[in-house]
Design an enzyme around this catalytic site. Structure first.
Site, PDB file in Angstrom:
ATOM      1  CG  HIS A   1      -3.423  -0.590  -2.994  1.00 47.97           C
ATOM      2  ND1 HIS A   1      -3.842   0.518  -2.827  1.00 47.97           N
ATOM      3  CD2 HIS A   1      -3.112  -0.998  -1.779  1.00 47.97           C
ATOM      4  CE1 HIS A   1      -4.147   0.825  -1.666  1.00 47.97           C
ATOM      5  NE2 HIS A   1      -3.506  -0.306  -0.929  1.00 47.97           N
TER       6      HIS A   1
ATOM      7  CB  SER B   1      -1.179  -0.011   1.184  1.00 47.92           C
ATOM      8  OG  SER B   1      -0.177  -0.595   2.482  1.00 47.92           O
TER       9      SER B   1
ATOM     10  CD  GLU C   1      -5.275   3.063  -5.782  1.00 51.15           C
ATOM     11  OE1 GLU C   1      -5.352   4.323  -5.704  1.00 51.15           O
ATOM     12  OE2 GLU C   1      -4.542   2.747  -4.934  1.00 51.15           O
TER      13      GLU C   1
ATOM     14  CG  ASN D   1      -3.915   4.535   1.057  1.00 57.58           C
ATOM     15  OD1 ASN D   1      -4.923   4.457   1.543  1.00 57.58           O
ATOM     16  ND2 ASN D   1      -3.213   3.783   0.807  1.00 57.58           N
TER      17      ASN D   1
HETATM   18  N1  LIG Z   1      -4.785  -3.855   5.893  1.00 54.37           N
HETATM   19  C1  LIG Z   1      -5.340  -3.151   4.875  1.00 54.37           C
HETATM   20  O1  LIG Z   1      -6.199  -2.401   4.983  1.00 54.37           O
HETATM   21  C2  LIG Z   1      -4.141  -3.136   3.512  1.00 54.37           C
HETATM   22  C3  LIG Z   1      -4.872  -2.720   2.518  1.00 54.37           C
HETATM   23  C4  LIG Z   1      -4.468  -2.618   1.149  1.00 54.37           C
HETATM   24  C5  LIG Z   1      -2.914  -3.228   1.074  1.00 54.37           C
HETATM   25  N2  LIG Z   1      -2.452  -3.874   2.099  1.00 54.37           N
HETATM   26  C6  LIG Z   1      -0.925  -4.391   2.185  1.00 54.37           C
HETATM   27  O2  LIG Z   1      -1.319  -5.759   2.033  1.00 54.37           O
HETATM   28  C7  LIG Z   1      -0.197  -6.436   2.630  1.00 54.37           C
HETATM   29  C8  LIG Z   1      -0.714  -7.375   3.756  1.00 54.37           C
HETATM   30  O3  LIG Z   1      -1.319  -6.701   4.579  1.00 54.37           O
HETATM   31  P1  LIG Z   1      -2.282  -7.457   5.624  1.00 54.37           P
HETATM   32  O4  LIG Z   1      -2.899  -6.316   6.192  1.00 54.37           O
HETATM   33  O5  LIG Z   1      -2.791  -8.395   5.026  1.00 54.37           O
HETATM   34  O6  LIG Z   1      -1.105  -7.991   6.658  1.00 54.37           O
HETATM   35  P2  LIG Z   1      -1.167  -9.001   7.860  1.00 54.37           P
HETATM   36  O7  LIG Z   1      -0.223  -8.686   8.999  1.00 54.37           O
HETATM   37  O8  LIG Z   1      -2.829  -9.275   8.056  1.00 54.37           O
HETATM   38  O9  LIG Z   1      -1.036 -10.111   6.916  1.00 54.37           O
HETATM   39  C9  LIG Z   1       0.506 -10.314   6.523  1.00 54.37           C
HETATM   40  C10 LIG Z   1       0.610 -11.997   6.708  1.00 54.37           C
HETATM   41  O10 LIG Z   1       1.968 -12.160   5.902  1.00 54.37           O
HETATM   42  C11 LIG Z   1       2.807 -13.171   6.590  1.00 54.37           C
HETATM   43  N3  LIG Z   1       4.028 -13.250   6.202  1.00 54.37           N
HETATM   44  C12 LIG Z   1       5.075 -12.220   6.871  1.00 54.37           C
HETATM   45  N4  LIG Z   1       6.084 -12.493   6.239  1.00 54.37           N
HETATM   46  C13 LIG Z   1       6.085 -13.510   5.361  1.00 54.37           C
HETATM   47  C14 LIG Z   1       6.712 -14.338   4.550  1.00 54.37           C
HETATM   48  N5  LIG Z   1       8.313 -14.093   4.455  1.00 54.37           N
HETATM   49  N6  LIG Z   1       6.614 -15.441   4.051  1.00 54.37           N
HETATM   50  C15 LIG Z   1       5.152 -15.715   4.023  1.00 54.37           C
HETATM   51  N7  LIG Z   1       4.399 -15.107   4.623  1.00 54.37           N
HETATM   52  C16 LIG Z   1       4.638 -13.895   5.439  1.00 54.37           C
HETATM   53  C17 LIG Z   1       2.541 -13.010   8.020  1.00 54.37           C
HETATM   54  O11 LIG Z   1       2.460 -14.184   8.779  1.00 54.37           O
HETATM   55  C18 LIG Z   1       1.092 -12.429   7.814  1.00 54.37           C
HETATM   56  O12 LIG Z   1       0.030 -13.600   8.061  1.00 54.37           O
HETATM   57  C19 LIG Z   1       0.928  -5.353   3.203  1.00 54.37           C
HETATM   58  O13 LIG Z   1       1.731  -5.084   1.927  1.00 54.37           O
HETATM   59  C20 LIG Z   1      -0.130  -4.031   3.262  1.00 54.37           C
HETATM   60  O14 LIG Z   1       0.591  -2.823   3.293  1.00 54.37           O
HETATM   61  C21 LIG Z   1      -3.107  -3.762   3.537  1.00 54.37           C
END
Ligand SMILES: NC(=O)c1ccc[n+]([C@@H]2O[C@H](COP(=O)([O-])OP(=O)(O)OC[C@H]3O[C@@H](n4cnc5c(N)ncnc54)[C@H](O)[C@@H]3O)[C@@H](O)[C@H]2O)c1
Length: 286
Positions: free
Chosen positions: A142, A119, A154, A192
């Site tokens: 995204h 993001s 996106e 964003n």
């Molecule tokens: N939360 C939101 O609203 C949102 C919205 C858009 C984009 N994002 C992006 O999406 C991505 C994930 O966000 P999220 O909210 O799902 O986070 P989250 O913390 O819920 O999930 C991340 C997952 O990745 C796993 N992980 C970490 N390192 C790893 C690795 N090396 N190999 C395999 N798995 C691994 C973790 O164990 C966890 O389960 C980020 O880049 C975030 O910026 C988040």
């Protein structure tokens, strides 16, 4: 030709539901994470999302069987060698994402479409962790939370992304029931930037005593037609993550994204939102 074998890396809030929408679209999905507990939790959560969706009439009971049957969880990244497209949704950390790409590079075929759900990290920066030959097939997709309900993606090409990859990403998002829009690789992409300006002004209204968070949320729902007001939404996203993003936007664009003092206080106090029991609203924990 449609891409049918999809891999998702990271089974958290975003990755698990990205796997879900792909499976609902009839794709075969492999989903991986760091440990079995994270995968088990993700599958249990998806069961809950589907049950709630069935109750509300978004899904049919047979969708649940098909979707859960279409997602294979694994801790073995080696099984990704047959994947035609991989979506990375690990922690928002450049080094962790880069390390993930390094491992994946040794596994997937040369035509594999490679996508990140980052993001805030520029796609061209993430792209530099791939060897040059991979960069044409790498781009940002995204998604928005909750992915099962939010239709927008996106699509962000980096400096070296080729047009065929953009076309393939658009097609994949569309097949998964999403509406892709093409966005230039700038900090915060488009949504964003818009939403944080709005949230910062909403907090300023509270600081000035113009209205309460509850009344601003009501005003935005009834006066602007938004499904949820800014304070309720920040509580869902979490205030600590919101502040992190505002600090990134502030660094990139200057004072129009300066985080509000009240937001900093809330985060310091641990009033981070719904899952913490308290944010702009109070919640029953658990
Ligand atoms: N939360 C939101 O609203 C949102 C919205 C858009 C984009 N994002 C992006 O999406 C991505 C994930 O966000 P999220 O909210 O799902 O986070 P989250 O913390 O819920 O999930 C991340 C997952 O990745 C796993 N992980 C970490 N390192 C790893 C690795 N090396 N190999 C395999 N798995 C691994 C973790 O164990 C966890 O389960 C980020 O880049 C975030 O910026 C988040």
């Amino acid at each position: 030709m449609a891409l049918t074998k999809i891999g998702v890396i990271g089974a958290g809030m975003m990755g698990s539901e990205i796997a879900l929408v792909m499976a609902l679209a009839g794709k075969h999905v492999r989903l991986t994470d760091r440990d079995q507990a994270s995968l088990d939790k993700a599958m249990a959560n998806l069961g809950g999302v589907l049950d709630k969706g069935i109750q509300r009439g978004f899904y049919k009971p047979e969708d649940k069987t098909r979707a859960l049957g279409g997602i294979e969880t694994t801790l073995d990244l080696g099984l990704y060698r047959d994947r035609e497209a991989v979506i990375e949704a690990v922690f928002e950390d450049e080094k962790i994402k880069g390390e993930t790409y390094r491992k994946l590079d040794a596994i997937v075929g040369p035509d594999c479409l490679l996508m990140s759900n980052t993001s805030s990290i520029p796609i061209t920066v993430l792209s530099s962790y791939w060897p040059a030959a991979r960069r044409g097939r790498f781009l940002g997709t995204h998604y928005f939370s909750p992915v099962s309900r939010m239709a927008l993606v996106e699509v962000i090409p980096g400096l070296d992304t080729n047009e065929a990859a953009v076309t393939d990403a658009f097609a994949l998002c569309t097949e998964a029931g999403k509406t892709p829009v093409r966005i230039k690789d700038v900090v915060g992409f488009a949504v964003n930037r818009l939403i944080h300006i709005f949230w910062i002004e909403a907090i300023r209204l509270v600081e000035e005593g113009v209205a309460t968070p509850e009344d601003i949320d009501t005003a935005c729902r009834l006066g602007m037609g938004l499904p949820v007001g800014p304070f309720r939404l920040m509580d869902g996203v979490t205030n600590n993550l919101t502040l992190d993003v505002q600090e990134i936007l502030h660094k990139a664009y200057g004072d129009r994204f300066l985080p509000r003092p009240l937001m900093k206080q809330m985060v310091k106090a641990g009033y981070n939102g719904r899952k913490y029991g308290r944010g702009w609203y109070k919640y029953d924990k658990g």
